[in-house]
Design an enzyme around this catalytic site. Structure first.
Site, PDB file in Angstrom:
ATOM      1  N   TYR A 274     -31.603  12.295   9.094  1.00  0.00           N
ATOM      2  CA  TYR A 274     -32.642  11.428   9.646  1.00  0.00           C
ATOM      3  C   TYR A 274     -33.661  11.054   8.577  1.00  0.00           C
ATOM      4  CZ  TYR A 274     -37.188  10.261  11.617  1.00  0.00           C
ATOM      5  OH  TYR A 274     -38.388   9.662  11.851  1.00  0.00           O
TER       6      TYR A 274
ATOM      7  N   GLU B 216      10.501  -5.054  -4.110  1.00  0.00           N
ATOM      8  CA  GLU B 216       9.514  -5.840  -3.366  1.00  0.00           C
ATOM      9  C   GLU B 216      10.042  -7.268  -3.258  1.00  0.00           C
ATOM     10  OE1 GLU B 216       6.692  -5.721  -1.584  1.00  0.00           O
ATOM     11  OE2 GLU B 216       6.732  -7.919  -1.555  1.00  0.00           O
TER      12      GLU B 216
ATOM     13  N   CYS C 179      -6.844  -6.598   3.118  1.00  0.00           N
ATOM     14  CA  CYS C 179      -7.974  -6.709   4.045  1.00  0.00           C
ATOM     15  C   CYS C 179      -9.109  -7.543   3.467  1.00  0.00           C
ATOM     16  CB  CYS C 179      -8.499  -5.327   4.418  1.00  0.00           C
ATOM     17  SG  CYS C 179      -7.233  -4.245   5.106  1.00  0.00           S
TER      18      CYS C 179
ATOM     19  N   ALA D 108       0.803  -1.229   0.000  1.00  0.00           N
ATOM     20  CA  ALA D 108       0.000   0.000   0.000  1.00  0.00           C
ATOM     21  C   ALA D 108       0.839   1.284   0.000  1.00  0.00           C
ATOM     22  CB  ALA D 108      -0.962  -0.013   1.187  1.00  0.00           C
ATOM     23  N   ALA D 109       1.686   1.442   1.012  1.00  0.00           N
ATOM     24  CA  ALA D 109       2.436   2.697   1.137  1.00  0.00           C
ATOM     25  C   ALA D 109       3.461   2.840   0.008  1.00  0.00           C
ATOM     26  CB  ALA D 109       3.130   2.759   2.501  1.00  0.00           C
TER      27      ALA D 109
ATOM     28  N   SER E  91       0.241  -4.166  -4.711  1.00  0.00           N
ATOM     29  CA  SER E  91      -1.068  -3.539  -4.889  1.00  0.00           C
ATOM     30  C   SER E  91      -2.221  -4.539  -4.886  1.00  0.00           C
ATOM     31  CB  SER E  91      -1.088  -2.747  -6.217  1.00  0.00           C
ATOM     32  OG  SER E  91      -2.312  -2.102  -6.396  1.00  0.00           O
TER      33      SER E  91
ATOM     34  N   ARG F 290       4.027  10.447 -11.050  1.00  0.00           N
ATOM     35  CA  ARG F 290       3.112  11.448 -11.626  1.00  0.00           C
ATOM     36  C   ARG F 290       3.595  12.868 -11.320  1.00  0.00           C
ATOM     37  NH1 ARG F 290      -1.169   8.315  -9.989  1.00  0.00           N
ATOM     38  NH2 ARG F 290      -1.531   9.573  -8.129  1.00  0.00           N
TER      39      ARG F 290
ATOM     40  N   TRP G 182     -33.126  11.112  16.690  1.00  0.00           N
ATOM     41  CA  TRP G 182     -31.823  11.346  17.315  1.00  0.00           C
ATOM     42  C   TRP G 182     -30.949  10.169  16.923  1.00  0.00           C
ATOM     43  CZ3 TRP G 182     -30.502  15.791  19.732  1.00  0.00           C
ATOM     44  CH2 TRP G 182     -31.519  16.628  20.202  1.00  0.00           C
TER      45      TRP G 182
ATOM     46  N   ASP H 109       2.718   0.339   7.520  1.00  0.00           N
ATOM     47  CA  ASP H 109       2.668  -0.443   8.754  1.00  0.00           C
ATOM     48  C   ASP H 109       3.978  -0.450   9.543  1.00  0.00           C
ATOM     49  OD1 ASP H 109       0.100  -1.001   8.055  1.00  0.00           O
ATOM     50  OD2 ASP H 109       0.371  -3.166   7.817  1.00  0.00           O
TER      51      ASP H 109
END
Lengths: 447, 447
Positions: free
Chosen positions: A425, A32, A42, A10-11, A38, A21, A433, A282
């Site tokens: 609501y 890696e 999760c 991810a990072a 990528s 870019r 509420w 992480d």
């Protein structure tokens, strides 16, 4: 100029993509050690237990896209084992055994975290697995398929364990969960933890809380036994889910400052104690928006955000990340379980004078069909009136409700200010509420 | 001391109940012209069309509970028609034709709002109905049942009209909707309005936009015809849903200041231009948290909140209501439709330099089963960078997501600050970057 990232999850990939870019004339290199980059880590619990889904569906972008379309020099199967800060080079070895060395102008350490494997007998046995990388997910899925696993013991009771409980039960696997500590979800308000525990038990999970684990034994072909002081659990596979620790060895050996839980200490601009080296994801720490102190809460959103922040800082932008509120949500069976900010015990430890309310409200309006109970806890500080955190459990409408409170924490709102918020609501979605407002109204009376 | 409330719905009963709790030695009197108090008005669309549900299920608390258990002198069937501010008395007439007069120390006007009925021929015919009070809902439900209504024309296209479309279709009633203005949902970003329009049409609603309405004719027993300039629609019943206006005549005649849209002008402490008279609920105005200016947005939460605020002010507390963000949500067929803050046109009118982004995101993570499209619009101010508003449409996860943005509006957050918020992520509930964050990230690039 060359930007090098160690770690292509991810990072690392967020940083590399955005850096390329932002700064098209820079060389951007990513090392890696595995072959997957990528992917939705999760998403693994939901995929692993479903034989009908290909685990590679979780890959968001193929390695070749980064290389061919985005011009990133992505080197998979490359394990960096040294950072020479004096010479500004990193070196390592490929999975084929070849040495490599590359110089950097700016470096990002995005080495992630690894599952904690207890140093006990038998945790190295075949069939004792932990879930972290896509490759580990692939191995688990294949192990279950190839060996017809239908009895699994899970050691630990974190988010992943609870998600895997649901996933395994969904395909009829018998699941036992064992953990040494007596509390089911220790960070959670006991009333709410009980609701989750009841749901898990109702769905056939065998829970063994407060059992000290001594080791794992092989009792036959594809047969394992988890040995506790006063209990043993027979199974075909063991999932170790006791938590993760940051992969900070490389950074530590290079002399960078480590902080909370041995994670790499970073500033709000993502730089480490060496201004040419960033850390993100992480493996790195972050500021907590409630306490202003450093914490290590490794979650996906902040890893992606930190990756972008590195690229933005690299291209000269003024980057000052706000930090984390510790907002998290998971699903287990029919329940959504969410939290943000501090629990009551954490708040005490941080020097607040915390007051807690626990309420039961409804997911929909009075008399609206399909309404279910929402359990909400909220913590405020008696001295300042500040909202410090909240936890929620319910069958619907929990996962996104927690975000309103997370925003309030970023803004250091008082409970009173939050209670004034004009929330949405309509009868199918909420009582007049909202449960978060009811909790705030109750808490306000106690402050 | 006596506290008198005129109107026994959300604001009036909230104020009366809390006043009696706060100030047990006060006499608390409520005059309600009808016989229903404390019911879920917003729940009516879902109840009316379902013959299996009793409409009285919507009553939250019976009148006798307020009288017997709470000690409130609740007088139903009492229509107040005059406030004498000099003598501090209110007077009126009961439904039985008896005059009454009572003195007050503090008075609350909570007279609500009434449906706008166009001043055109035939809008007084039997079978031309509008939905506001529980009693109007009761009449509509009974009318449909007793006359086997299966063809309804709705005039207007607001929240209630859209909710009733779903409700009527659910029981197989043929529905035509006609409105004079050409835009489907005029306050909504056209891309998002189109998504809702497609959903409504897909579900068999016949839409007639931009047709000037001339009147309604009776064409036989239980037969009505809506006559437009260039169109006529035959039906058994007409639902008029073109909007509401504040019931402020009583206040106006008593010389109190009226404000936006002729609603009763109130301060942040809910007092009117007479310090002994409060106004709250659908008849009163409020401050908008984005503009700081007065607005009239009659919705349920602020009515309840304002009722409580009146009681708190009455008992000497320092009450300063923050105001409204215009947060609202409704459901029509499979869609959740939500908004908060300003649309692009409103923002222009208010003197901002607004920039808008419209994005498509997903309700769940990459490759997670059941994921659907979420359409989100977000408006920011180029000069200040402030977040000004948002709109969302989707099949899931819209109703509560909007609340995070509502909190941000209360705090006058910039788009950049909001984009830094640590929101919850888990694959069944969201992409890693929540759609609200993706919208903020996109908008940030444009500011």
């Amino acid at each position: 100029m060359r930007f090098v990232a160690i770690g292509g999850d991810a990072a690392g990939m967020s940083a590399a993509s955005r850096a390329k870019r932002n700064l098209n004339d820079w060389d951007v290199t990513v090392f890696e050690q595995g072959f997957d980059v990528s992917y939705s880590a999760c998403g693994m619990p939901y995929n692993i237990a479903d034989p009908g889904r290909d685990i590679n569906d979780l890959v968001v972008r193929q390695a070749r896209v980064f290389k061919e379309k985005q011009g990133i020099d992505l080197k998979t199967g490359h394990c960096v084992n040294k950072i020479d800060r004096g010479k500004k080079i990193v070196s390592g070895i490929t999975l084929d055994g070849n040495q490599f060395t590359v110089s950097y102008d700016k470096l990002l350490i995005a080495t992630g975290a690894s599952p904690i494997i207890p140093d006990l007998p038998g945790f190295d046995l075949n069939g004792v697995m932990a879930l972290k990388s896509l490759d580990s997910g692939r191995r688990i899925k294949e192990y279950i398929r190839a060996r017809n696993v239908n009895k699994i013991a899970i050691i630990g009771m974190g988010y992943i364990a609870l998600e895997m409980c649901e996933a395994f039960r969904a395909v009829g696997i018998d699941v036992s969960v064992v953990k040494p500590r007596p509390g089911f979800i220790p960070w959670m308000s006991p009333n709410l933890s009980k609701v989750v525990q009841d749901e898990v038990v109702k769905n056939g999970i065998k829970l063994y809380l407060g059992h000290k684990i001594m080791g794992i034994e092989e009792t036959g072909a594809n047969r394992l036994r988890v040995i506790c002081e006063d209990l043993s659990i027979d199974c075909h596979m063991v999932l170790v889910a006791v938590g993760v620790w940051p992969n900070s060895r490389l950074a530590g050996e290079a002399g960078l400052n480590l902080g909370v839980a041995n994670s790499i200490s970073v500033e709000r601009d993502m730089t480490t104690s060496d201004k040419d080296i960033y850390a993100a994801g992480d493996c790195a720490d972050a500021y907590h928006v409630v306490t202003g102190k450093k914490v290590w809460i490794p979650l996906a959103l902040r890893a992606n955000r930190a990756g972008w922040a590195v690229a933005d800082h690299l291209s000269g932008q003024n980057v000052q990340l706000d930090g984390v509120a510790g907002t998290a949500v998971f699903k287990t069976f029919d329940l959504q379980v969410a939290r943000t900010g501090l629990g009551i015990e954490e708040a005490k430890k941080e020097g607040f004078e915390p007051v807690e309310t626990v309420i039961e409200s409804r997911s929909r309006a009075h008399a609206h069909p399909g309404s279910t109970t929402i359990y909400a806890q909220m913590v405020g500080d008696r001295r300042s009136g500040r909202l410090l955190g909240a936890q929620m459990v319910g069958c619907e409408g929990v996962a996104h409700r927690i975000n309103a409170i997370a925003v309030a924490l970023h803004q250091k709102m008082t409970v009173e200010s939050f209670s004034q918020c004009d929330l949405a609501y309509a009868p199918p979605f909420s009582p007049v509420w909202d449960p978060t407002l009811t909790a705030a109204n109750q808490l306000l009376k106690m402050l």
